[in-house]
Design a protein around this motif. Structure first.
Motif, PDB file in Angstrom:
ATOM      1  N   VAL A 181       0.836  -1.205   0.000  1.00  0.00           N
ATOM      2  CA  VAL A 181       0.000   0.000   0.000  1.00  0.00           C
ATOM      3  C   VAL A 181       0.869   1.253   0.000  1.00  0.00           C
ATOM      4  N   ALA A 182       1.985   1.201   0.722  1.00  0.00           N
ATOM      5  CA  ALA A 182       2.856   2.371   0.831  1.00  0.00           C
ATOM      6  C   ALA A 182       3.480   2.766  -0.504  1.00  0.00           C
ATOM      7  N   VAL A 183       3.761   1.779  -1.354  1.00  0.00           N
ATOM      8  CA  VAL A 183       4.475   2.073  -2.604  1.00  0.00           C
ATOM      9  C   VAL A 183       3.583   1.997  -3.846  1.00  0.00           C
ATOM     10  N   ALA A 184       2.385   1.470  -3.715  1.00  0.00           N
ATOM     11  CA  ALA A 184       1.497   1.331  -4.877  1.00  0.00           C
ATOM     12  C   ALA A 184       1.037   2.707  -5.360  1.00  0.00           C
ATOM     13  N   PRO A 185       0.736   2.841  -6.651  1.00  0.00           N
ATOM     14  CA  PRO A 185       0.277   4.133  -7.180  1.00  0.00           C
ATOM     15  C   PRO A 185      -1.048   4.554  -6.562  1.00  0.00           C
ATOM     16  N   LYS A 186      -1.218   5.859  -6.443  1.00  0.00           N
ATOM     17  CA  LYS A 186      -2.450   6.436  -5.914  1.00  0.00           C
ATOM     18  C   LYS A 186      -2.999   7.431  -6.940  1.00  0.00           C
ATOM     19  N   VAL A 187      -4.191   7.917  -6.697  1.00  0.00           N
ATOM     20  CA  VAL A 187      -4.783   8.910  -7.592  1.00  0.00           C
ATOM     21  C   VAL A 187      -4.143  10.280  -7.343  1.00  0.00           C
ATOM     22  N   LEU A 188      -4.212  10.744  -6.094  1.00  0.00           N
ATOM     23  CA  LEU A 188      -3.636  12.042  -5.738  1.00  0.00           C
ATOM     24  C   LEU A 188      -2.632  11.946  -4.582  1.00  0.00           C
ATOM     25  N   TYR A 189      -2.371  10.756  -4.123  1.00  0.00           N
ATOM     26  CA  TYR A 189      -1.447  10.511  -3.010  1.00  0.00           C
ATOM     27  C   TYR A 189      -1.875  11.270  -1.750  1.00  0.00           C
ATOM     28  N   LEU A 190      -3.176  11.247  -1.497  1.00  0.00           N
ATOM     29  CA  LEU A 190      -3.721  11.844  -0.289  1.00  0.00           C
ATOM     30  C   LEU A 190      -3.552  10.885   0.887  1.00  0.00           C
ATOM     31  N   PRO A 191      -3.416  11.401   2.119  1.00  0.00           N
ATOM     32  CA  PRO A 191      -3.318  10.514   3.291  1.00  0.00           C
ATOM     33  C   PRO A 191      -4.485   9.538   3.390  1.00  0.00           C
ATOM     34  N   THR A 192      -5.674   9.998   3.014  1.00  0.00           N
ATOM     35  CA  THR A 192      -6.855   9.126   3.083  1.00  0.00           C
ATOM     36  C   THR A 192      -6.714   7.920   2.167  1.00  0.00           C
ATOM     37  N   GLU A 193      -6.033   8.084   1.043  1.00  0.00           N
ATOM     38  CA  GLU A 193      -5.833   6.961   0.133  1.00  0.00           C
ATOM     39  C   GLU A 193      -4.996   5.868   0.786  1.00  0.00           C
ATOM     40  N   TYR A 194      -4.014   6.265   1.572  1.00  0.00           N
ATOM     41  CA  TYR A 194      -3.192   5.280   2.287  1.00  0.00           C
ATOM     42  C   TYR A 194      -4.013   4.575   3.360  1.00  0.00           C
ATOM     43  N   LEU A 195      -4.874   5.327   4.035  1.00  0.00           N
ATOM     44  CA  LEU A 195      -5.742   4.715   5.046  1.00  0.00           C
ATOM     45  C   LEU A 195      -6.715   3.730   4.407  1.00  0.00           C
ATOM     46  N   ILE A 196      -7.212   4.081   3.224  1.00  0.00           N
ATOM     47  CA  ILE A 196      -8.092   3.161   2.496  1.00  0.00           C
ATOM     48  C   ILE A 196      -7.352   1.869   2.167  1.00  0.00           C
ATOM     49  N   GLY A 197      -6.110   2.007   1.714  1.00  0.00           N
ATOM     50  CA  GLY A 197      -5.316   0.831   1.389  1.00  0.00           C
ATOM     51  C   GLY A 197      -5.045  -0.038   2.602  1.00  0.00           C
ATOM     52  N   ILE A 198      -4.752   0.589   3.738  1.00  0.00           N
ATOM     53  CA  ILE A 198      -4.485  -0.174   4.956  1.00  0.00           C
ATOM     54  C   ILE A 198      -5.741  -0.897   5.427  1.00  0.00           C
ATOM     55  N   ALA A 199      -6.891  -0.223   5.358  1.00  0.00           N
ATOM     56  CA  ALA A 199      -8.150  -0.874   5.737  1.00  0.00           C
ATOM     57  C   ALA A 199      -8.413  -2.083   4.846  1.00  0.00           C
ATOM     58  N   ALA A 200      -8.141  -1.940   3.552  1.00  0.00           N
ATOM     59  CA  ALA A 200      -8.321  -3.060   2.626  1.00  0.00           C
ATOM     60  C   ALA A 200      -7.327  -4.172   2.926  1.00  0.00           C
ATOM     61  N   ALA A 201      -6.114  -3.818   3.371  1.00  0.00           N
ATOM     62  CA  ALA A 201      -5.113  -4.822   3.734  1.00  0.00           C
ATOM     63  C   ALA A 201      -5.584  -5.640   4.934  1.00  0.00           C
ATOM     64  N   VAL A 202      -6.260  -4.989   5.867  1.00  0.00           N
ATOM     65  CA  VAL A 202      -6.824  -5.707   7.019  1.00  0.00           C
ATOM     66  C   VAL A 202      -7.846  -6.731   6.546  1.00  0.00           C
ATOM     67  N   VAL A 203      -8.723  -6.306   5.643  1.00  0.00           N
ATOM     68  CA  VAL A 203      -9.741  -7.214   5.108  1.00  0.00           C
ATOM     69  C   VAL A 203      -9.088  -8.356   4.334  1.00  0.00           C
ATOM     70  N   GLY A 204      -8.093  -8.026   3.504  1.00  0.00           N
ATOM     71  CA  GLY A 204      -7.401  -9.062   2.743  1.00  0.00           C
ATOM     72  C   GLY A 204      -6.722 -10.077   3.644  1.00  0.00           C
ATOM     73  N   THR A 205      -6.152  -9.606   4.753  1.00  0.00           N
ATOM     74  CA  THR A 205      -5.510 -10.514   5.717  1.00  0.00           C
ATOM     75  C   THR A 205      -6.533 -11.464   6.312  1.00  0.00           C
ATOM     76  N   PHE A 206      -7.689 -10.930   6.694  1.00  0.00           N
ATOM     77  CA  PHE A 206      -8.751 -11.765   7.257  1.00  0.00           C
ATOM     78  C   PHE A 206      -9.236 -12.792   6.240  1.00  0.00           C
ATOM     79  N   VAL A 207      -9.438 -12.351   5.001  1.00  0.00           N
ATOM     80  CA  VAL A 207      -9.911 -13.259   3.949  1.00  0.00           C
ATOM     81  C   VAL A 207      -8.888 -14.364   3.704  1.00  0.00           C
ATOM     82  N   GLU A 208      -7.599 -14.019   3.735  1.00  0.00           N
ATOM     83  CA  GLU A 208      -6.559 -15.028   3.529  1.00  0.00           C
ATOM     84  C   GLU A 208      -6.610 -16.089   4.621  1.00  0.00           C
ATOM     85  N   VAL A 209      -6.924 -15.664   5.829  1.00  0.00           N
ATOM     86  CA  VAL A 209      -6.974 -16.594   6.953  1.00  0.00           C
ATOM     87  C   VAL A 209      -8.160 -17.550   6.837  1.00  0.00           C
ATOM     88  N   VAL A 210      -9.315 -17.022   6.448  1.00  0.00           N
ATOM     89  CA  VAL A 210     -10.536 -17.845   6.466  1.00  0.00           C
ATOM     90  C   VAL A 210     -10.799 -18.574   5.157  1.00  0.00           C
TER      91      VAL A 210
END
Length: 220
Positions: free
Chosen positions: A152-181
């Motif tokens: 998430v830290a290095v992937a391209p963003k639309v405007l590189y806003l802080p909120t975009e990074y938070l969106i990516g981190i939230a999605a990473a949490v979901v992806g981690t959970f999905v990987e587990v289950v």
């Protein structure tokens, strides 16, 4: 993943080395338009899918396939009764669906997380996993999440806003959970990128409704 006698660690290294080659998909997709990406992915997906189906339903093809590639298959992929497609087919199917359905900025992040984080989760979980966590290990799950945040830290963003990074981190949490289950029924090569993509798109719409989520479509 929990340590297993199903395959040796060397075989797992080979499997994940091949898996890492799929990182070319999001990298190349950054530089080419959606139509070109689909023109490449759809024939590849059909070719791999049809050969995989032939492996499952035609004994002579199955014998030849297992002779050369059988050592790379997991036990569930060997089971002809349940007829499970192999991981490569699911990766290509997942890539095709994601490119078709979601904006480029989301696909690149989601698919890079699938390739990188799933690889580290498997290798670290099998080598160092000591503490079971649902279907996996805490060590492997932690590796998935940490590497997902790095993506998430290095992937391209639309405007590189802080909120975009938070969106990516939230999605990473979901992806981690999905990987587990994710289990035997639905392959995580399919569930991880699609779940991450859905969460990212929903959060962009909720938190950044005025941003042009399709801005990267012009790249390439």
């Amino acid at each position: 993943e929990l340590p297993s006698v199903e395959t040796s660690y060397t075989t797992e290294l080979i499997r994940k080395g091949i898996h890492m080659c799929s990182l070319a998909i999001p990298v190349i997709y950054y530089y080419i338009p959606k139509e070109t990406a689909l023109a490449i992915l759809i024939p590849l997906t059909l070719a791999f899918g049809l050969s995989d189906l032939a492996r499952l339903f035609i004994p002579s093809v199955r014998a030849l396939y297992h002779r050369f590639f059988g050592f790379l298959l997991r036990s569930r992929e060997h089971d002809v009764r349940n007829r499970r497609l192999n991981g490569a087919t699911y990766v290509l199917l997942s890539a095709t669906l994601c490119v078709w359905l979601f904006p480029k900025v989301i696909v690149i992040t989601a698919f890079a997380i699938l390739i990188i984080s799933d690889t580290f989760a498997a290798l670290i979980g099998r080598k160092f996993g000591r503490h079971p966590f649902l279907r996996k290990t805490m060590e492997g799950t932690s590796a998935f999440f940490v590497t997902a945040v790095l993506v998430v830290a290095v992937a391209p963003k639309v405007l590189y806003l802080p909120t975009e990074y938070l969106i990516g981190i939230a999605a990473a949490v979901v992806g981690t959970f999905v990987e587990v289950v994710s289990g035997e029924v639905i392959d995580d090569n399919l569930t991880i990128p699609i779940s991450i993509s859905l969460v990212m798109w929903a959060l962009y719409a909720l938190l950044l409704p005025s941003i042009n989520i399709f801005a990267l479509e012009g790249v390439g």
